[in-house]
Design a protein around this motif. Sequence first.
Motif, PDB file in Angstrom:
ATOM      1  N   ARG A   1      46.026  35.675  32.018  1.00  0.00           N
ATOM      2  CA  ARG A   1      45.527  35.875  33.381  1.00  0.00           C
ATOM      3  C   ARG A   1      45.177  37.347  33.609  1.00  0.00           C
ATOM      4  NH1 ARG A   1      49.334  33.413  37.846  1.00  0.00           N
ATOM      5  NH2 ARG A   1      48.764  31.550  36.703  1.00  0.00           N
ATOM      6  N   SER A   2      46.081  38.206  33.144  1.00  0.00           N
ATOM      7  CA  SER A   2      45.862  39.636  33.334  1.00  0.00           C
ATOM      8  C   SER A   2      44.596  40.097  32.591  1.00  0.00           C
ATOM      9  CB  SER A   2      47.107  40.378  32.858  1.00  0.00           C
ATOM     10  OG  SER A   2      46.850  41.685  32.596  1.00  0.00           O
TER      11      SER A   2
ATOM     12  N   SER B   1      46.300  42.050  42.125  1.00  0.00           N
ATOM     13  CA  SER B   1      46.713  40.837  41.383  1.00  0.00           C
ATOM     14  C   SER B   1      47.115  41.209  39.966  1.00  0.00           C
ATOM     15  CB  SER B   1      45.575  39.829  41.316  1.00  0.00           C
ATOM     16  OG  SER B   1      45.185  39.445  42.578  1.00  0.00           O
ATOM     17  N   THR B   2      46.374  42.136  39.346  1.00  0.00           N
ATOM     18  CA  THR B   2      46.702  42.543  37.971  1.00  0.00           C
ATOM     19  C   THR B   2      48.081  43.216  37.944  1.00  0.00           C
ATOM     20  OG1 THR B   2      44.360  42.966  37.669  1.00  0.00           O
ATOM     21  CG2 THR B   2      45.800  43.807  35.969  1.00  0.00           C
TER      22      THR B   2
ATOM     23  N   GLN C   1      41.991  38.169  31.885  1.00  0.00           N
ATOM     24  CA  GLN C   1      40.827  37.627  32.625  1.00  0.00           C
ATOM     25  C   GLN C   1      40.509  38.512  33.828  1.00  0.00           C
ATOM     26  OE1 GLN C   1      42.149  33.663  33.389  1.00  0.00           O
ATOM     27  NE2 GLN C   1      40.980  32.785  31.697  1.00  0.00           N
ATOM     28  N   LEU C   2      41.567  38.928  34.536  1.00  0.00           N
ATOM     29  CA  LEU C   2      41.366  39.792  35.702  1.00  0.00           C
ATOM     30  C   LEU C   2      40.732  41.115  35.285  1.00  0.00           C
ATOM     31  CD1 LEU C   2      44.706  39.131  37.623  1.00  0.00           C
ATOM     32  CD2 LEU C   2      42.433  38.533  38.411  1.00  0.00           C
TER      33      LEU C   2
ATOM     34  N   ILE D   1      41.725  42.539  43.254  1.00  0.00           N
ATOM     35  CA  ILE D   1      41.917  42.151  41.852  1.00  0.00           C
ATOM     36  C   ILE D   1      42.914  43.092  41.166  1.00  0.00           C
ATOM     37  CG2 ILE D   1      40.754  42.015  39.583  1.00  0.00           C
ATOM     38  CD1 ILE D   1      38.374  40.817  41.058  1.00  0.00           C
ATOM     39  N   GLN D   2      42.802  44.374  41.515  1.00  0.00           N
ATOM     40  CA  GLN D   2      43.734  45.350  40.946  1.00  0.00           C
ATOM     41  C   GLN D   2      45.172  45.009  41.351  1.00  0.00           C
ATOM     42  OE1 GLN D   2      41.723  48.855  41.989  1.00  0.00           O
ATOM     43  NE2 GLN D   2      41.594  49.601  39.907  1.00  0.00           N
TER      44      GLN D   2
ATOM     45  N   LEU E   1      37.262  42.637  36.582  1.00  0.00           N
ATOM     46  CA  LEU E   1      37.230  43.989  37.146  1.00  0.00           C
ATOM     47  C   LEU E   1      36.153  44.848  36.478  1.00  0.00           C
ATOM     48  CD1 LEU E   1      38.915  45.327  39.365  1.00  0.00           C
ATOM     49  CD2 LEU E   1      40.307  46.368  37.590  1.00  0.00           C
TER      50      LEU E   1
ATOM     51  N   CYS F   1      50.719  40.693  38.198  1.00  0.00           N
ATOM     52  CA  CYS F   1      50.848  40.008  36.906  1.00  0.00           C
ATOM     53  C   CYS F   1      51.712  40.840  35.954  1.00  0.00           C
ATOM     54  CB  CYS F   1      49.444  39.896  36.310  1.00  0.00           C
ATOM     55  SG  CYS F   1      49.007  38.291  35.777  1.00  0.00           S
TER      56      CYS F   1
END
Lengths: 140, 117
Positions: free
Chosen positions: A103-104, A36-37, A106-107, A33-34, A111, A40
């Motif tokens: 999106r960021s 993906s952030t 939400q991530l 997830i990190q 997290l 982003c």
Amino acid sequence: MAEVSEQEIRNLAMQHQELQKRAEMIQQQMSSIQMSTEDCVRAIVAIDELKNAKDGVETMLPIGSGSYIHAKLNKVDKVVVNVGAGISVEKTMDGAKETLVKRSEQLGKILEQMNASFGQIVQNLQAIEAKAAKMQAPQP
Amino acid sequence: MSNELPPQIQNQLAQLQQVQQQAQALAAQKGQMDSIKKESEMALEELGQLPDDAIIYRAVGELQIQSSKEETIAKLNEKNETLTLRLQSISKQEERIAKRFTQLQEQLEQSMGTQAQ
């Protein structure tokens, strides 16, 4: 009595193992997830940088292994954003940025939740370790 | 430890472990499908907010093929229906396996009880 304690220790060891597995799994998910952030955020920075660019601006396309080919950008006012399930949508720069910021965020929330779960698991692990240590300590 | 157990109990334990593994594999499969379905639903939600003439691309292997909103929604709905059917089938399999697990557990408890006497 000693037999019961042995069984209890065995049960605790199994619980500990199970919790450790879950903790490792959560850690893996958190690191993905990190990533993906960060991805982003990189895209948002790129959009901000290209906001004032004009068609035909010189760039380089990565072809792998740190190598590039020269290219010129076309339709710089548009960004194609992946919305999941293999679908991408063409958006304006602002629209794309809005989607990516959302999106960021939400991530970030996910997290946070995972971090809380991870903390809970660590606490449970520590409690089990303390209990096992107490059980194994010589009786006065 | 297991060497001390009678063969019948060892056999029941092995079966129980096998059923447990099957249940775990099914749960993993179900989780994976659930997340694919959720992703499709979110994409559908996003598509619903777009104007009819929006420019949309669909991934076909490594390629991104331009597609109309109508076609993309239809394809996603079709995918969701397939996923729903597969999830239903997995749930049924899970129920069967849970029953089998309980059955084996009871048999094992009975055998252990008999052995203890």
